[in-house]
Design a protein around this motif. Structure first.
Motif, PDB file in Angstrom:
ATOM      1  N   ALA A 107      -6.714  -6.444  -0.962  1.00 53.07           N
ATOM      2  CA  ALA A 107      -7.474  -5.367  -0.215  1.00 53.07           C
ATOM      3  C   ALA A 107      -8.536  -5.851   0.138  1.00 53.07           C
ATOM      4  CB  ALA A 107      -7.254  -4.282  -0.734  1.00 53.07           C
ATOM      5  N   VAL A 124     -15.252   2.592   6.966  1.00 58.40           N
ATOM      6  CA  VAL A 124     -14.752   3.883   7.278  1.00 58.40           C
ATOM      7  C   VAL A 124     -13.210   3.987   7.113  1.00 58.40           C
ATOM      8  CG1 VAL A 124     -16.490   4.766   9.181  1.00 58.40           C
ATOM      9  CG2 VAL A 124     -14.635   3.239   9.681  1.00 58.40           C
ATOM     10  N   ARG A 125     -12.713   5.109   6.758  1.00 60.49           N
ATOM     11  CA  ARG A 125     -11.327   5.254   6.302  1.00 60.49           C
ATOM     12  C   ARG A 125     -10.609   5.835   7.674  1.00 60.49           C
ATOM     13  NH1 ARG A 125     -10.099   2.029   2.312  1.00 60.49           N
ATOM     14  NH2 ARG A 125     -11.603   2.104   0.830  1.00 60.49           N
ATOM     15  N   VAL A 126     -10.413   5.073   8.667  1.00 59.33           N
ATOM     16  CA  VAL A 126      -9.742   5.553   9.831  1.00 59.33           C
ATOM     17  C   VAL A 126      -8.733   4.465   9.979  1.00 59.33           C
ATOM     18  CG1 VAL A 126     -11.713   6.468  11.181  1.00 59.33           C
ATOM     19  CG2 VAL A 126     -11.124   3.989  11.516  1.00 59.33           C
ATOM     20  N   SER A 127      -7.236   5.134  10.447  1.00 61.55           N
ATOM     21  CA  SER A 127      -6.183   4.326  10.621  1.00 61.55           C
ATOM     22  C   SER A 127      -6.644   2.932  11.659  1.00 61.55           C
ATOM     23  CB  SER A 127      -4.920   4.870  11.011  1.00 61.55           C
ATOM     24  OG  SER A 127      -4.671   5.924  10.116  1.00 61.55           O
ATOM     25  N   GLU A 166     -12.440  -4.061   1.877  1.00 64.71           N
ATOM     26  CA  GLU A 166     -13.021  -2.967   2.021  1.00 64.71           C
ATOM     27  C   GLU A 166     -13.386  -2.865   3.262  1.00 64.71           C
ATOM     28  OE1 GLU A 166     -13.911  -0.721  -0.290  1.00 64.71           O
ATOM     29  OE2 GLU A 166     -12.687  -1.706  -1.800  1.00 64.71           O
ATOM     30  N   VAL A 167     -13.432  -1.615   3.796  1.00 60.15           N
ATOM     31  CA  VAL A 167     -13.713  -1.174   5.026  1.00 60.15           C
ATOM     32  C   VAL A 167     -14.748  -0.038   5.017  1.00 60.15           C
ATOM     33  CG1 VAL A 167     -11.820  -2.045   6.395  1.00 60.15           C
ATOM     34  CG2 VAL A 167     -11.706   0.258   5.741  1.00 60.15           C
ATOM     35  N   ALA A 207       1.075  -1.178   0.033  1.00 60.09           N
ATOM     36  CA  ALA A 207      -0.117  -0.083   0.084  1.00 60.09           C
ATOM     37  C   ALA A 207       0.876   1.190  -0.115  1.00 60.09           C
ATOM     38  CB  ALA A 207      -1.002   0.136   1.327  1.00 60.09           C
ATOM     39  N   GLY A 210      -4.937   5.072   7.752  1.00 59.94           N
ATOM     40  CA  GLY A 210      -6.159   5.346   6.465  1.00 59.94           C
ATOM     41  C   GLY A 210      -7.124   4.182   6.298  1.00 59.94           C
ATOM     42  N   GLY A 211      -7.222   3.149   7.051  1.00 60.87           N
ATOM     43  CA  GLY A 211      -8.058   2.078   6.704  1.00 60.87           C
ATOM     44  C   GLY A 211      -7.559   1.065   5.833  1.00 60.87           C
ATOM     45  N   VAL A 212      -6.369   0.924   5.762  1.00 62.34           N
ATOM     46  CA  VAL A 212      -5.733  -0.068   4.974  1.00 62.34           C
ATOM     47  C   VAL A 212      -5.751  -1.387   5.743  1.00 62.34           C
ATOM     48  CG1 VAL A 212      -3.503  -1.228   4.164  1.00 62.34           C
ATOM     49  CG2 VAL A 212      -4.057   1.299   3.765  1.00 62.34           C
TER      50      VAL A 212
END
Length: 377
Positions: free
Chosen positions: A296, A301-304, A298-299, A260, A281-283
């Protein structure tokens, strides 16, 4: 060597190895010599890592604090010889465990985490690194003398000399080299990783340590996570989405994979063998072949994402920034739980049947699982 802020320190609002406000007044070496202060409200401390083992919770964090929580809910603060940010904990059995942290500290416990002794620190790491770099320079000088026209050897020697000068300069700053993760295969063999590409290996339970060379990391990017697999493979993940893989316990390393663009913070293996890599960032990445290839996920929300675990029923709980948890029953579709407080959750484990333990910038919280499930979005 210049100081940096590790990902964990940034999240908790802590300077590298120092609580805010202390950096101007406390010499670095004092933190290694001063025991962790006893706290009457230790459960409210900022915590960075948690492990559930044999019905107990072992929790580490700011100020050298180690909290032990028994199955009956009783809590005790461990006796720890340092007063600095601890970043990761790993026990291989009920008695033997290791903790790492800033200033290059490695602590060991042989009594289930009640008392700790220092095995390694940044001063010793500086010496280990300098000795290795001097040996490399000597080896390359001899090789170039035998073949003075080899341009690749000349370039490698220049790089080795630069690295040696950098290590010597860094040593003058004191015990740096923040360590960010630890993993032991047994009570004898283990690895620690950290800032500036630091990776060290022990075969004698931490009595001695050796630098691990060979990673494809010329930029000396920070290494945030280390995990060993049952087949003998060793995985290391870190800054810039890099993953490093060895099939012989670190003897040789494959070229780095960039999974990533964002940094990876945590590696997790599920009971069916599947691997997860969590990051900025939600990786969220998954591997079905021992880390050779990744996809990858999918999540919502894009939070760490910083930590997590698999619960007894097979469901997943991942801890993230902004008071967010991600919950999944199948490990692929995730729902969101948001706490009232917006600090970072650094880890989440099953405390006992029906409850989960969350740790992070606001301390320790024990949450009924049915309450969590009832508030999922």
């Amino acid at each position: 060597m210049p100081y940096v802020r590790s990902a964990l320190a940034l999240l908790l609002g802590l300077n590298i190895g120092l609580l805010s406000g202390q950096a101007a007044t406390v010499p670095l070496v004092d933190r290694l010599a001063r025991p962790s202060p006893v706290s009457g409200s230790i459960a409210d401390s900022a915590f960075t890592d948690i492990q559930a083992r044999d019905g107990r919770l072992l929790i580490v964090g700011e100020g050298g604090r180690v909290l032990l929580r028994a199955a009956d809910g009783s809590q005790v603060q461990a006796d720890v010889p340092v007063d600095l940010l601890l970043t990761a904990v790993h026990f291989v059995d009920a008695q033997h465990g290791w903790v790492v942290g800033h200033d290059g500290v490695v602590l060991h416990s042989a009594d289930g985490g009640h008392t700790w002794s220092r095995q390694l620190d940044g001063v010793s790491i500086n010496r280990i690194m300098q000795s290795w770099a001097e040996s490399e320079v000597a080896r390359l000088e001899a090789a170039q003398a035998a073949d003075p026209d080899d341009e690749a050897l000349a370039e490698a020697l220049d790089s080795a000399i630069f690295a040696l000068d950098d290590i010597r300069s860094g040593g003058e700053a004191g015990p740096s080299h923040p360590l960010l993760d630890v993993w032991f295969r047994s009570d004898r063999e283990g690895w620690v990783v950290g800032a500036y590409g630091t990776i060290l290996h022990t075969r004698d339970g931490g009595s001695s340590w050796a630098l691990v060379p060979g990673l494809d990391n010329p930029e000396r990017l920070h290494l945030n996570a280390v995990l060993g697999l049952a087949d003998g493979s060793l995985l290391v993940a870190g800054e810039g989405g890099r993953l490093y893989r060895s099939e012989d316990s670190g003897g040789h390393w494959q070229p780095a994979s960039q999974l990533a663009d964002a940094s990876l913070y945590h590696l997790l293996q599920l009971r069916d063998g599947r691997l997860l890599a969590l990051g900025f960032g939600g990786v969220l990445l998954s591997s079905l072949d021992q880390g050779r290839s990744w996809e990858a996920l999918e999540v919502p929300v894009r939070v760490s994402l910083y930590g997590g675990s698999q619960l007894a029923d097979g469901s997943l709980l991942l801890a993230g920034h902004g008071g967010v948890l991600l919950y999944s029953r199948d490990g692929r579709a995730f729902r969101v739980w948001r706490g009232e407080r917006r600090g970072a959750w650094m880890g989440a484990v099953e405390a006992d049947a029906g409850t989960v333990a969350l740790i992070g910038s606001h301390g320790l919280r024990i949450l009924p699982l049915d309450e969590l499930e009832g508030q999922l979005q």
